[in-house]
Design an enzyme around this catalytic site. Structure first.
Site, PDB file in Angstrom:
ATOM      1  N   ARG A 118      -6.643  -3.506  -0.901  1.00 48.10           N
ATOM      2  CA  ARG A 118      -5.787  -4.615  -1.174  1.00 48.10           C
ATOM      3  C   ARG A 118      -6.578  -6.214  -1.207  1.00 48.10           C
ATOM      4  O   ARG A 118      -6.155  -6.892  -2.009  1.00 48.10           O
ATOM      5  CB  ARG A 118      -4.630  -4.742  -0.381  1.00 48.10           C
ATOM      6  CG  ARG A 118      -3.766  -3.588  -0.330  1.00 48.10           C
ATOM      7  CD  ARG A 118      -2.690  -3.489   0.731  1.00 48.10           C
ATOM      8  NE  ARG A 118      -1.877  -4.323   0.860  1.00 48.10           N
ATOM      9  CZ  ARG A 118      -1.198  -4.435   2.050  1.00 48.10           C
ATOM     10  NH1 ARG A 118      -1.593  -3.911   3.118  1.00 48.10           N
ATOM     11  NH2 ARG A 118      -0.621  -5.697   2.378  1.00 48.10           N
ATOM     12  N   ARG A 167      -0.186  -4.994  12.077  1.00 46.64           N
ATOM     13  CA  ARG A 167       1.254  -5.463  11.341  1.00 46.64           C
ATOM     14  C   ARG A 167       2.396  -4.323  11.674  1.00 46.64           C
ATOM     15  O   ARG A 167       2.158  -2.963  11.340  1.00 46.64           O
ATOM     16  CB  ARG A 167       1.320  -5.853  10.048  1.00 46.64           C
ATOM     17  CG  ARG A 167       2.706  -6.082   9.453  1.00 46.64           C
ATOM     18  CD  ARG A 167       2.746  -6.886   8.293  1.00 46.64           C
ATOM     19  NE  ARG A 167       1.975  -6.197   7.265  1.00 46.64           N
ATOM     20  CZ  ARG A 167       1.832  -6.957   6.177  1.00 46.64           C
ATOM     21  NH1 ARG A 167       2.251  -8.106   5.896  1.00 46.64           N
ATOM     22  NH2 ARG A 167       1.223  -6.317   5.148  1.00 46.64           N
ATOM     23  N   ARG A 210       3.273   0.118   7.806  1.00 46.68           N
ATOM     24  CA  ARG A 210       3.668   0.467   6.567  1.00 46.68           C
ATOM     25  C   ARG A 210       2.381   1.205   6.081  1.00 46.68           C
ATOM     26  O   ARG A 210       1.312   1.096   6.792  1.00 46.68           O
ATOM     27  CB  ARG A 210       3.461  -0.985   5.807  1.00 46.68           C
ATOM     28  CG  ARG A 210       4.571  -1.669   5.572  1.00 46.68           C
ATOM     29  CD  ARG A 210       4.449  -3.170   5.017  1.00 46.68           C
ATOM     30  NE  ARG A 210       3.759  -3.312   3.863  1.00 46.68           N
ATOM     31  CZ  ARG A 210       3.540  -4.387   3.059  1.00 46.68           C
ATOM     32  NH1 ARG A 210       4.156  -5.531   3.676  1.00 46.68           N
ATOM     33  NH2 ARG A 210       2.538  -4.679   2.104  1.00 46.68           N
ATOM     34  N   ARG A 243       1.008 -13.140  -8.489  1.00 48.19           N
ATOM     35  CA  ARG A 243       0.084 -12.465  -7.911  1.00 48.19           C
ATOM     36  C   ARG A 243      -1.079 -12.347  -9.126  1.00 48.19           C
ATOM     37  O   ARG A 243      -2.284 -11.893  -8.977  1.00 48.19           O
ATOM     38  CB  ARG A 243       0.146 -11.256  -7.411  1.00 48.19           C
ATOM     39  CG  ARG A 243       0.155 -11.179  -6.063  1.00 48.19           C
ATOM     40  CD  ARG A 243       0.602  -9.751  -5.655  1.00 48.19           C
ATOM     41  NE  ARG A 243       0.245  -9.145  -4.634  1.00 48.19           N
ATOM     42  CZ  ARG A 243       1.054  -9.131  -3.259  1.00 48.19           C
ATOM     43  NH1 ARG A 243       2.284  -9.461  -3.630  1.00 48.19           N
ATOM     44  NH2 ARG A 243       0.412  -8.523  -2.146  1.00 48.19           N
ATOM     45  N   LYS A 247       2.778 -15.038   5.155  1.00 49.34           N
ATOM     46  CA  LYS A 247       3.792 -15.435   4.117  1.00 49.34           C
ATOM     47  C   LYS A 247       5.120 -14.954   4.645  1.00 49.34           C
ATOM     48  O   LYS A 247       6.139 -15.612   4.717  1.00 49.34           O
ATOM     49  CB  LYS A 247       3.575 -14.909   2.677  1.00 49.34           C
ATOM     50  CG  LYS A 247       2.222 -15.573   2.001  1.00 49.34           C
ATOM     51  CD  LYS A 247       2.022 -15.139   0.865  1.00 49.34           C
ATOM     52  CE  LYS A 247       1.701 -13.643   0.658  1.00 49.34           C
ATOM     53  NZ  LYS A 247       0.728 -13.012   1.021  1.00 49.34           N
TER      54      LYS A 247
HETATM   55  P1  ADP Z   1       2.146 -11.644   4.707  1.00 48.66           P
HETATM   56  O1  ADP Z   1       3.436 -11.478   4.179  1.00 48.66           O
HETATM   57  O2  ADP Z   1       1.459 -12.981   4.095  1.00 48.66           O
HETATM   58  O3  ADP Z   1       1.550 -10.397   3.952  1.00 48.66           O
HETATM   59  P2  ADP Z   1       2.656 -11.211   7.443  1.00 48.66           P
HETATM   60  O4  ADP Z   1       3.798 -12.448   7.631  1.00 48.66           O
HETATM   61  O5  ADP Z   1       3.422  -9.866   7.210  1.00 48.66           O
HETATM   62  O6  ADP Z   1       1.828 -11.597   6.035  1.00 48.66           O
HETATM   63  O7  ADP Z   1       1.733 -11.395   8.617  1.00 48.66           O
HETATM   64  C1  ADP Z   1       0.794 -10.547   8.659  1.00 48.66           C
HETATM   65  C2  ADP Z   1       0.354 -10.066  10.027  1.00 48.66           C
HETATM   66  O8  ADP Z   1       0.081 -11.168  10.986  1.00 48.66           O
HETATM   67  C3  ADP Z   1       1.783  -9.751  10.708  1.00 48.66           C
HETATM   68  O9  ADP Z   1       1.699  -8.589  11.524  1.00 48.66           O
HETATM   69  C4  ADP Z   1       2.272 -11.006  11.554  1.00 48.66           C
HETATM   70  O10 ADP Z   1       3.021 -10.636  12.709  1.00 48.66           O
HETATM   71  C5  ADP Z   1       0.889 -11.302  11.754  1.00 48.66           C
HETATM   72  N1  ADP Z   1       0.847 -13.056  11.863  1.00 48.66           N
HETATM   73  C6  ADP Z   1       1.564 -13.760  10.831  1.00 48.66           C
HETATM   74  N2  ADP Z   1       1.051 -15.052  11.104  1.00 48.66           N
HETATM   75  C7  ADP Z   1       0.366 -15.022  12.292  1.00 48.66           C
HETATM   76  C8  ADP Z   1      -0.318 -16.026  12.889  1.00 48.66           C
HETATM   77  N3  ADP Z   1      -0.259 -17.563  12.491  1.00 48.66           N
HETATM   78  N4  ADP Z   1      -1.015 -15.699  14.144  1.00 48.66           N
HETATM   79  C9  ADP Z   1      -1.523 -14.642  14.519  1.00 48.66           C
HETATM   80  N5  ADP Z   1      -0.708 -13.478  13.603  1.00 48.66           N
HETATM   81  C10 ADP Z   1       0.360 -13.704  12.698  1.00 48.66           C
HETATM   82  P1  AMP Z   2       3.292  -7.232  -0.195  1.00 47.11           P
HETATM   83  O1  AMP Z   2       4.482  -6.901   0.649  1.00 47.11           O
HETATM   84  O2  AMP Z   2       3.539  -8.737  -0.613  1.00 47.11           O
HETATM   85  O3  AMP Z   2       2.084  -7.270   0.618  1.00 47.11           O
HETATM   86  O4  AMP Z   2       3.205  -6.231  -1.505  1.00 47.11           O
HETATM   87  C1  AMP Z   2       3.057  -4.840  -1.247  1.00 47.11           C
HETATM   88  C2  AMP Z   2       2.584  -4.144  -2.480  1.00 47.11           C
HETATM   89  O5  AMP Z   2       3.603  -4.322  -3.575  1.00 47.11           O
HETATM   90  C3  AMP Z   2       1.165  -4.840  -3.229  1.00 47.11           C
HETATM   91  O6  AMP Z   2       0.172  -4.292  -2.672  1.00 47.11           O
HETATM   92  C4  AMP Z   2       1.396  -4.692  -4.749  1.00 47.11           C
HETATM   93  O7  AMP Z   2       1.150  -3.045  -4.944  1.00 47.11           O
HETATM   94  C5  AMP Z   2       3.069  -4.366  -4.878  1.00 47.11           C
HETATM   95  N1  AMP Z   2       3.367  -6.278  -5.261  1.00 47.11           N
HETATM   96  C6  AMP Z   2       3.960  -6.994  -4.495  1.00 47.11           C
HETATM   97  N2  AMP Z   2       4.052  -8.027  -5.281  1.00 47.11           N
HETATM   98  C7  AMP Z   2       3.598  -7.851  -6.539  1.00 47.11           C
HETATM   99  C8  AMP Z   2       3.258  -8.786  -7.798  1.00 47.11           C
HETATM  100  N3  AMP Z   2       3.547 -10.073  -7.656  1.00 47.11           N
HETATM  101  N4  AMP Z   2       2.669  -8.271  -8.443  1.00 47.11           N
HETATM  102  C9  AMP Z   2       1.855  -7.078  -8.681  1.00 47.11           C
HETATM  103  N5  AMP Z   2       2.248  -6.037  -7.374  1.00 47.11           N
HETATM  104  C10 AMP Z   2       3.017  -6.593  -6.362  1.00 47.11           C
END
Ligand code: ADP
Ligand code: AMP
Length: 216
Positions: free
Chosen positions: A171, A127, A160, A88, A13
């Site tokens: 998670r 990541r 992170r 969420r 995302k």
């Molecule tokens: P989200 O925001 O949904 O939690 P991220 O965008 O942070 O996910 O992506 C999670 C990890 O996967 C990051 O390390 C990112 O660089 C990697 N990633 C995202 N999209 C792809 C893809 N299409 N192929 C391979 N790796 C990806």
């Molecule tokens: P994310 O960066 O989206 O992976 O979110 C990191 C963490 O923030 C999650 O694991 C939750 O603990 C908290 N968080 C983010 N967005 C929400 C949401 N919409 N509702 C509840 N917790 C959230």
């Protein structure tokens, strides 16, 4: 346009948000980024959120809904927003739909990034995230040009705390228990496009933009 980028943690995302937000001309609102900014700034909200984030649990709905409502009152959000990591829970989705309705808006489209659990674990484990601007990288799939340095803003790129193995599992459980059911709710209330998130980053972006173009 108000658009939701939906999907499990690690689906991509955040990676896709910048391009989609630019293409649609709407700001990217990621609740996780807002909490991490508060954490970095040492606010009370950041401290509260940390307890849940570190445990891989969701921050309580009332807190999340309040920060989103505050963000939606800002000028740049008047023409629509790209939501990432929100809603969420079904309660959050209902509150969002109510807020949009009260402001003559609606959830125009949902992009559901679909990805299997095994792939999620590999993605989150590799990541890396910029401490300053929140840009995300991956040690193998998408590393920054210079190790540890953000391509976008020059900030420090680190792992992170909640991307460590134990928290990733928690998670994922939270996602399946509390967030996956939101998809059925969204399907009843908006147009949902499912995109295969296991493809390469460029193909996923192309599929998202094609899906959104088919809506307009
Ligand atoms: P989200 O925001 O949904 O939690 P991220 O965008 O942070 O996910 O992506 C999670 C990890 O996967 C990051 O390390 C990112 O660089 C990697 N990633 C995202 N999209 C792809 C893809 N299409 N192929 C391979 N790796 C990806
Ligand atoms: P994310 O960066 O989206 O992976 O979110 C990191 C963490 O923030 C999650 O694991 C939750 O603990 C908290 N968080 C983010 N967005 C929400 C949401 N919409 N509702 C509840 N917790 C959230």
């Amino acid at each position: 346009m108000d658009v939701i980028l939906f999907g499990p943690p690690g689906a991509g995302k955040g990676t896709q948000a910048a391009g989609v937000s630019e293409a649609l001309g709407i700001p990217h609102v990621a609740t996780g980024d807002i909490f991490r900014r508060h954490l970095r700034d040492g606010t009370e909200l950041g401290e509260l959120a940390r307890r849940y984030m570190d445990a891989g649990q969701l921050v309580p709905d009332d807190v999340v809904v309040r920060i989103v409502a505050t963000r939606l009152e800002e000028d740049d959000a008047r023409g629509g927003v790209l939501f990432d990591g929100f809603p969420r829970t079904v309660a959050q989705a209902e509150k969002l739909a109510d807020w949009l309705h009260e402001h003559g808006r609606r959830i125009d489209a949902v992009i559901d990034l679909d990805l299997a659990d095994e792939v999620i674990v590999a993605r989150l484990g590799g990541r890396r995230t910029c401490l300053s601007c929140g840009a995300t990288y991956h040690v193998v799939a998408n590393p920054p040009a210079s190790e540890g340095v953000c391509d976008r803003c020059g900030g420090e790129v680190v792992q992170r705390d909640d991307d460590r193995e134990e928290t990733i599992r928690a998670r994922l459980e939270t996602y399946h228990r509390e967030t996956a059911p939101v998809l059925a709710w969204l399907k009843d209330h908006a147009r949902v496009h499912t995109v295969d998130a296991a493809q390469g980053i460029d193909q996923v972006r192309a599929d998202i933009l094609a899906a959104l173009a088919s809506d307009s």
